[in-house]
Design an enzyme around this catalytic site. Sequence first.
Site, PDB file in Angstrom:
ATOM      1  N   TYR A 140       0.807  -1.222   0.000  1.00 35.21           N
ATOM      2  CA  TYR A 140       0.000   0.000   0.000  1.00 35.21           C
ATOM      3  C   TYR A 140       0.841   1.274   0.000  1.00 35.21           C
ATOM      4  CZ  TYR A 140      -4.668  -2.032   0.708  1.00 35.21           C
ATOM      5  OH  TYR A 140      -5.862  -2.682   0.549  1.00 35.21           O
ATOM      6  N   LYS A 195       5.369 -14.326   2.690  1.00 37.47           N
ATOM      7  CA  LYS A 195       5.618 -15.140   1.489  1.00 37.47           C
ATOM      8  C   LYS A 195       7.139 -15.178   1.320  1.00 37.47           C
ATOM      9  CE  LYS A 195       3.971 -17.438  -2.061  1.00 37.47           C
ATOM     10  NZ  LYS A 195       3.144 -18.644  -2.004  1.00 37.47           N
ATOM     11  N   ASP A 251      -4.897  -7.127   4.566  1.00 35.44           N
ATOM     12  CA  ASP A 251      -6.172  -6.686   3.991  1.00 35.44           C
ATOM     13  C   ASP A 251      -6.956  -7.885   3.480  1.00 35.44           C
ATOM     14  OD1 ASP A 251      -8.125  -4.860   2.931  1.00 35.44           O
ATOM     15  OD2 ASP A 251      -7.274  -5.265   0.948  1.00 35.44           O
ATOM     16  N   ASP A 255     -10.729 -10.113   5.203  1.00 37.13           N
ATOM     17  CA  ASP A 255     -12.056 -10.417   4.661  1.00 37.13           C
ATOM     18  C   ASP A 255     -12.353 -11.904   4.776  1.00 37.13           C
ATOM     19  OD1 ASP A 255     -11.844  -7.727   3.931  1.00 37.13           O
ATOM     20  OD2 ASP A 255     -12.945  -8.026   2.058  1.00 37.13           O
TER      21      ASP A 255
END
Length: 366
Positions: A140, A195, A251, A255
């Site tokens: 971001y 990762k 992020d 969800d």
Amino acid sequence: MKDIYEIAVVHGDGIGPEVCAAAVEVVKAAFGPVNPLRFSEYPAGAEHFLKTGQSFPEPTFQACRAADAILHGAGGLPGVVHPDGTEAGLDFTLRLRFELDLYANIRPIRLFEGVPSPLSGVKAGDIDYIILRENSEGLYAARGSGALLRGEVAVDTLVQTRPGIERIVRKAFELARKSSGAPLDGVRRVTCCDKANVLRSYAFFRSVFDEVAKGYPDIATEHALVDAMAMHLVLKPGHFNVIVSENMFGDILSDLAAATVGGMGMAPSAEIGETNGFFQAAHGSAPDIAGKGIANPYGTILSAALMLDWLGHKHGDEKLSRAADRIRRVTKDCLAGGFLSADLKGSASTHKITHAVCNGLATVPG
Ligand code: IPM
Ligand code: MN
């Protein structure tokens, strides 16, 4: 301790005004006639951008920076975009994160009694962990600064700095220390989600995590690759206590995690830095259901409780922390008592839920 705490309120777009008003009402009900919070409203968001050409007016920014805390409904409308195609209604949230250095995005994921989970065999209390999302760098960080080369090549840069990783990892361990551990085994545990097997920046994240972890020998640690993590959050959510990750991964996982505890309407968040605190549910503005009176206000109500926790802790003001506890207790009772919005397979309106929570607060002793 202060006599009055100034809260900057930004309603935003879509269902933002509905859920934000609900949370303000609940906080007022929690305090009754001696309310130490003063709420002042300021404009920002996609609607405001359509009207004025400004998504985040400077006076709103100044007021947010000066306030003791910021409460937001939700921002953004599809199609209301900058020339580069990104959404204008997100400027408020994203600029606050960067400009007020709100590096820690704390997202509690908890399955409440009465709330249906799409996972089979889980009951209230079986899912109870925190996603700690790094909120000031990662992918971001490129917002507004990526490059588009001759309409052929687009680049956004993922940024991970040592101080940025250190502070978010320390926060993860502090949260784990204060918690009662993972539901499955009671172990206080921080999971580093990355990762590291593929990209250097994530391998760096992991190595800094390991260094910081040495300072917290009382907390269990583990690593999980983000793709595997998406699976683990579905198959063994009870194993987790605190999960720390880079911004974009946090992020996405938020969800997925929210879906396991009833959906986006059940996902509160606290975005905090050294000085400022910003509170909003993790969901978007849901323009498809805006104005219908059916939005789920619990996420924003629980975010307001996080705001009171944070303010209470910061200012050593116990009445704020007590109010936060009462809001959570009553929220829990309302959910268990069947006050469920349409997204939770119920039929209660936003208003009915808000009313039930406020009523509960009037009867639950302080
Ligand atoms: C969130 C939201 C935001 C994000 C938007 C509103 C900018 O999805 O808080 O998770 O992408 O971080
Ligand atoms: Mn999100």
